[in-house]
Design an enzyme around this catalytic site. Sequence first.
Site, short mmCIF file in Angstrom:
data_model
loop_
_atom_site.label_atom_id
_atom_site.label_comp_id
_atom_site.label_asym_id
_atom_site.label_seq_id
_atom_site.Cartn_x
_atom_site.Cartn_y
_atom_site.Cartn_z
CG ASP A 72 7.09 54.27 -22.07
OD1 ASP A 72 7.25 55.47 -22.27
OD2 ASP A 72 6.29 53.81 -21.24
NE ARG A 80 7.75 50.07 -21.10
CZ ARG A 80 8.44 50.48 -20.06
NH1 ARG A 80 9.43 49.74 -19.59
NH2 ARG A 80 8.18 51.64 -19.48
NE ARG A 142 14.68 56.57 -20.41
CZ ARG A 142 13.68 56.97 -19.61
NH1 ARG A 142 13.88 57.12 -18.31
NH2 ARG A 142 12.50 57.26 -20.13
CE LYS A 172 10.15 58.77 -22.74
NZ LYS A 172 9.43 57.50 -22.57
CG HIS A 173 10.48 62.75 -18.90
ND1 HIS A 173 11.70 62.22 -19.26
CD2 HIS A 173 9.63 61.71 -18.78
CE1 HIS A 173 11.59 60.88 -19.32
NE2 HIS A 173 10.35 60.55 -19.05
CG HIS A 185 9.78 55.96 -12.10
ND1 HIS A 185 10.70 56.55 -12.93
CD2 HIS A 185 8.83 55.44 -12.90
CE1 HIS A 185 10.32 56.37 -14.18
NE2 HIS A 185 9.19 55.71 -14.19
CG ASP A 257 6.13 60.34 -16.42
OD1 ASP A 257 5.67 59.23 -16.75
OD2 ASP A 257 7.34 60.56 -16.29
#
Length: 369
Positions: A72, A80, A142, A172-173, A185, A257
């Site tokens: 990601d 990351r 985002r 996404k998503h 999450h 996901d």
Amino acid sequence: MTTSSSLYRDCARLFMVGFPGTHIDSELAALMDDGIYGAILFKRNVGSAADTAALCHALKTRAGRPFILSVDQEGGRVARLRGAPFTALPPMRELGQRGDAAQVERVGRLLAYELRALGFDWDFAPVLDVDTNPANPVIGDRSFSREAEEVARLGVALARGLEAGGVASCGKHFPGHGDTTTDSHLTLPRLPHDLERLRSVELVPFRAFAQAGLASLMTAHVLFDALDPGVPATMSQRVLQGVLREELGFDGVLVSDDLEMKAIAGHYSVEEATVQGTLAGVDLFLVCHNADVQRRAIEALVKAVESGRVSRERIAQAHRRLDALSARFAHPAEDRLALLGSPEHHALAVGLVSTFTGRDPTEVMLASR
């Protein structure tokens, strides 16, 4: 009935896994030997640029076959790979405010250049969710914009830049996480909007992405009342087959996901989520943390094929899409780390670095050496 090794490998290929640490442990090695499609790296797997490149090289060498590595790397708070020699990119909201699609495509090319240098093949970006809810705890900056058409225009531009640079994109998503008030999450979000609203807002960027023929989309673990009120999109045939495949015409890879997120794991067993997701149209499942859960998911799919609940043609269909993605984007183990900080890298970053960070691009690139 004894499971054949070929069937086990066929089913294992529908999985991409996460793993702990910065080395290939015995559980990951066994899954690789059993035929999983690839691995996803998180912050826990990433050290210096050299260390991360060495890990990617080791994974591809150990696999001895095309083995897709994903990450990601969106920019902003979801990245990351950070610090020199990587270019510090702003949240997509800032790019959206500038509205320059050519600049956004260049950002995609820069992301691809840096990811390829380490050995990655697939970036789980761009975010195609429309930022319509200021209270959204997980999307927010985002997203490119509060306007669906702008998200579509700029999301396609970023994806085209990535793919021109040799890295698969993943929008996404699907079918949209931008207007939720909870984080999948942690819990299972629900959207009450009617189909007319979904078609005019949430689905607009995904329609553009499908029409552009881009590589892949990721599902949302969200309930959509107007589409399938009792089933998360990841597990819903009405959403994935009916809307995405038939109405929007998307024929790329559809990846779930993470099945270990609470939106799924808090309501369904990984076994049921995997089987229902396969029937709904998912081609590749992310299972990002626990090796036991990863193994249970594969075994559940094997049993579903053996019992006839999932057809072998459905598995073959997923393989065809994965084969097509691999043919375009799977790269061998190769030493490209020296490309970071090179004149070409500098040329890609010129203008972007100074615009977004206030730093001279030469200073940034020299710091990477």
